[in-house]
Design an enzyme around this catalytic site. Structure first.
Site, PDB file in Angstrom:
ATOM      1  N   HIS A 103     -45.883 -18.328 -24.308  1.00 27.90           N
ATOM      2  CA  HIS A 103     -44.444 -18.218 -24.528  1.00 27.90           C
ATOM      3  C   HIS A 103     -43.866 -16.968 -23.883  1.00 27.90           C
ATOM      4  O   HIS A 103     -42.663 -16.902 -23.623  1.00 27.90           O
ATOM      5  CB  HIS A 103     -44.147 -18.251 -26.019  1.00 27.90           C
ATOM      6  CG  HIS A 103     -44.258 -19.623 -26.606  1.00 27.90           C
ATOM      7  ND1 HIS A 103     -43.414 -20.102 -27.586  1.00 27.90           N
ATOM      8  CD2 HIS A 103     -45.111 -20.649 -26.334  1.00 27.90           C
ATOM      9  CE1 HIS A 103     -43.741 -21.341 -27.891  1.00 27.90           C
ATOM     10  NE2 HIS A 103     -44.784 -21.693 -27.148  1.00 27.90           N
ATOM     11  N   HIS A 275     -53.086 -27.616 -25.749  1.00 29.27           N
ATOM     12  CA  HIS A 275     -53.320 -28.296 -27.019  1.00 29.27           C
ATOM     13  C   HIS A 275     -54.785 -28.622 -27.263  1.00 29.27           C
ATOM     14  O   HIS A 275     -55.112 -29.249 -28.267  1.00 29.27           O
ATOM     15  CB  HIS A 275     -52.474 -29.570 -27.077  1.00 29.27           C
ATOM     16  CG  HIS A 275     -51.009 -29.297 -27.119  1.00 29.27           C
ATOM     17  ND1 HIS A 275     -50.058 -30.287 -26.991  1.00 29.27           N
ATOM     18  CD2 HIS A 275     -50.319 -28.133 -27.280  1.00 29.27           C
ATOM     19  CE1 HIS A 275     -48.847 -29.747 -27.063  1.00 29.27           C
ATOM     20  NE2 HIS A 275     -48.983 -28.441 -27.241  1.00 29.27           N
TER      21      HIS A 275
END
EC number: 1.11.1.21
Length: 743
Positions: A103, A275
């Site tokens: 992020h 993920h």
């Protein structure tokens, strides 16, 4: 305001003068009173007064003293050193550290090069309080003991990305490499437009929506934005506007990842690789969370999203609202993500926090991940709408299937994509520092071969003078070559002479016919003298400046640094360079099309990207006007009868009260003699703003003074050299790279 019980003030008022001129409230009120006033703050946001480091501080020098291997060991040890105040899922902080790094880097967008990991800006608002960055404040606090230990030898910006790398390595991925070199900023960035929405996660159609027309159409997302909603890094994990539909989500993914410089293969690899480890958190009531860090109470000391009731940590944490892990072994790098995605049918369900997520219709108990705190408990895995897009989208699915069949290929593609994600805004490879910099030159790094620094400059100068090229030709070409530089991601600039390659040679703003004529001469000079075309371009422009200064009666030598190289078509990603096209350049009074932003706002944007202060921007505009280098030969703003002389005439006539300005068309004005009404000159909004804006007028008046003629020339030359050398990262101290030097 807290006060002692015995304190009294007249009228019960708080004794602090909140309305004083030094308060933040006054600055806000000023913007409210005059909302159309040009705000110059973005040109002054990182000046030396905000920087606590000593004047001689050099991060590059500090890095040389860093024990890199010891730092790596400490980071890997941190991954399994679970703290009771924020316990690690399954005893491993890897997923949290990867999300923090992701992020940090994932805000990068190619349109203006802003965002990204290069400044450690995740520490400040608004990023520290974005909904999508929920609980990343905890990741940074977990890193604090390591930052404290290594101090100035490692920036927060570098540490956050390195922590992500070490997290992946500790879980079994062979990373592609890592480069140090990101320098921290010390207050929020004001130059980044994150969108006009009035609320976080505002859906399409809300006030200030970043979408025009149908969300199903192509390229509807407002430029330069890359995320689909205010407060998100990429796409909504629940689906478009929170409504699950993997095929529509795939459209969002394709657009937003492309705007972050990623193709379909990289998009699939990053989604799957991100993920493969860690989990999403939504095992509780999101309404019970306290405010984000920037709005939290003093006693919370910069931590946000704290639970008002219940534990709010471990298995009970709430972040995205989605709850669960994607794989059977979320602390292990393996191919389990694709096994899970393709090995089951999936159905929509709601998480305990009420978020949409996909869960398997049927799954063996041994394939379910264990609870983060109790290995005897098995939990359902989940997929987001973006994960399901990899299975359902006709372009993404074949890529995902190929990765499923070939785990080694997947690992390699992901490692490279992760490296690109975390280094895209670091700039050219010459800025990379440390022992783990990959030897390979990558196309997205815009490689430029080293140039020669031993050329006979006198011979080059002689051929330039004998070339017959006009002063305007030489100066305009040098400016056009250098003006593409943007300090946001360190791309563009004169080094490489890419102005002679596609797509730049065909940009309307570069006047292709004139440019081709000039470059033909420069290429002959380069061939005759052994100089690079890039050096010839810059040297020719600098010689033009010297001649113009001489004509003004101010002899001055323009400093010149040889050593630029010439890029080739093979080392230039033409599509990637398309975003650097200058559709508006107030410095040459060029505007290729009209925009929602005013021409003067576009000038500020370009000046900020080039690393210029308001004063430098002012002196460059005034000088370039009198030199007669306007786009297309326009006379707008050329407020002089001595074109080609580096005089202060632009400012003299702009501030002359014997003249008046009259609008005569869209973005066009006429300057007339007040006594006779006789027209003298024409100008644009970009010209007039230097007389109308109070700050810019102060600079204009300075340069208009009779005793400022020499200062004007000296300041113009200094600003010119700064632009020409902005991308010279190969010469220590010469480039824009150090914010402290450019402030």
């Amino acid at each position: 305001m807290s006060m002692d019980a015995n304190s009294t003030t007249r009228g019960g008022q708080c004794p602090v003068m909140h309305g004083s001129p030094t308060s933040a409230r006054t600055a806000q009120a000023q913007a409210d009173w005059w909302p159309r006033a040009l705000n110059l703050d973005i040109l002054h946001q990182h000046d030396t007064r905000t920087d606590p480091m000593d004047a001689g501080f050099s991060y590059r020098d500090e890095l040389r003293q860093l024990d890199v291997e010891a730092l790596k060991r400490d980071l890997k040890a941190l991954m399994t050193d679970s703290q009771p105040w924020w316990p690690a899922d399954w005893g491993h902080y890897g997923g949290l550290m990867i999300r923090m790094a992701w992020h940090s880097a994932g805000t990068y967008r190619i349109a203006d090069g802003r965002g990204g990991a290069g400044s450690g800006s995740q520490r400040f608002a608004p990023l520290n309080s974005w909904p999508d960055n929920g609980n990343l404040d905890k990741a940074r606090r977990l890193l604090w003991p390591i930052k404290k230990k290594y101090g100035r030898r490692i920036s927060w910006a570098d540490l956050m990305i390195l922590a992500g790398n070490m997290a992946y390595e500790s879980m079994g991925l062979k990373t592609y490499g890592f480069a140090f070199g990101r320098e921290d900023i010390w207050h929020p960035e004001k130059d980044i437009y994150w969108g006009a929405e009035k609320a976080w996660l505002a859906p399409t159609g809300s006030e200030g929506s970043r979408y025009a027309g149908s969300r199903d159409g192509e390229r509807t997302l407002e430029n330069p934005l890359a995320a689909v909603m205010m407060g998100l890094i990429y796409v909504n994990p629940e689906g478009v506007d929170g409504q699950p539909d993997p095929l529509r989500t795939a459209l969002d993914m394709r657009e937003t990842f492309a705007r972050m410089a990623m193709d379909d293969e990289e998009t699939v690899a990053l989604t799957a690789g991100g993920h493969t480890v860690g989990k999403a958190h939504g095992n509780g009531d999101a309404a019970q969370l306290g405010p984000a860090p920037e709005g939290a109470d003093l006693h919370e000391q910069g931590l946000g999203w704290n639970a008002r009731s219940g534990r709010g940590i471990g298995r009970d944490a709430v972040t995205s609202g989605i709850e669960g892990a994607w794989t059977t072994h979320p602390t292990r790098w393996d191919n389990g993500y694709f096994d899970m995605l393709f090995g089951h049918e999936w159905t929509l369900r709601k998480s305990p926090a009420g978020a949409w997520q996909w869960e398997p219709v049927d799954i063996r108990d041994e394939d379910r991940p264990v609870d983060v705190e109790d290995a005897s408990i098995r939990c359902n895995p989940i997929m987001t709408d973006a994960d399901m897009a990899l299975k359902m989208d006709p372009l993404y699915r074949p890529i995902a299937e190929r990765f499923h069949r070939d785990p080694a290929h997947f690992s390699e593609v992901f490692a490279r994509a992760w490296f690109k994600l975390t280094h895209r805004d670091l700039g050219p490879k010459v800025r990379y520092l440390g022992p783990d910099v990959p030897a390979e030159d990558l196309l997205w790094q815009d490689p430029v071969p080293a140039g020669r620094s031993d050329i006979d400059l006198d011979a080059v100068r002689a051929q330039i003078r004998a070339s017959g090229l006009s002063l305007a030709d030489r100066i305009a070409t040098a400016w056009d070559s250098a003006r593409t530089f943007r300090g946001s991601d360190k791309r563009g600039g004169a080094n490489g002479a890419r102005i002679r390659l596609a797509p730049q040679k065909d940009w309307a703003g570069n006047e292709p016919e004139r440019l081709a004529r000039v470059l033909a001469v420069y290429e002959r000079i380069a061939a005759d003298t052994g100089a690079s075309v890039a050096d010839v371009i810059v040297l020719a422009g600098s010689l033009g400046i010297e001649e113009a200064a001489q004509a003004a009666g101010v002899p001055i030598a323009v400093p010149f640094l040889p050593g630029r190289g010439d890029a080739t078509d093979a080392t230039t990603d033409a599509a990637s360079f398309a975003v650097l096209e200058p559709l508006a350049d107030g410095f040459r009074n060029g505007l290729q099309q009209h925009f929602a932003a005013t021409p003067e706002e576009l000038l500020l944007d370009r000046a900020q990207l080039m690393g210029l202060s308001a004063c430098e921007m002012t002196v460059l505009v005034g000088g370039l006007r009198v030199l007669g280098v306007n786009h297309g030969g326009s006379r707008d703003g050329v407020l002089t009868d001595r074109v080609g002389v580096l005089s202060n005439d632009f400012f003299v006539h702009l501030t002359d009260m014997g003249l008046s300005w009259t609008p005569v068309g869209r973005n066009r004005y006429e300057l007339r003699d007040r006594a006779t009404g006789t027209p003298r000159w024409t100008a644009t909004r970009v010209d007039l703003v230097f007389g109308s804006n109070s700050v810019l007028r102060a600079y204009a008046e300075l340069y208009a003074q009779d005793d400022s003629r020499e200062k004007f020339v000296r300041d113009f030359v200094a600003a010119w050299v700064k632009v020409m050398n902005a991308d010279r990262f190969d010469v220590p101290g010469a480039a824009w790279s150090d914010r402290r030097a450019s402030a």
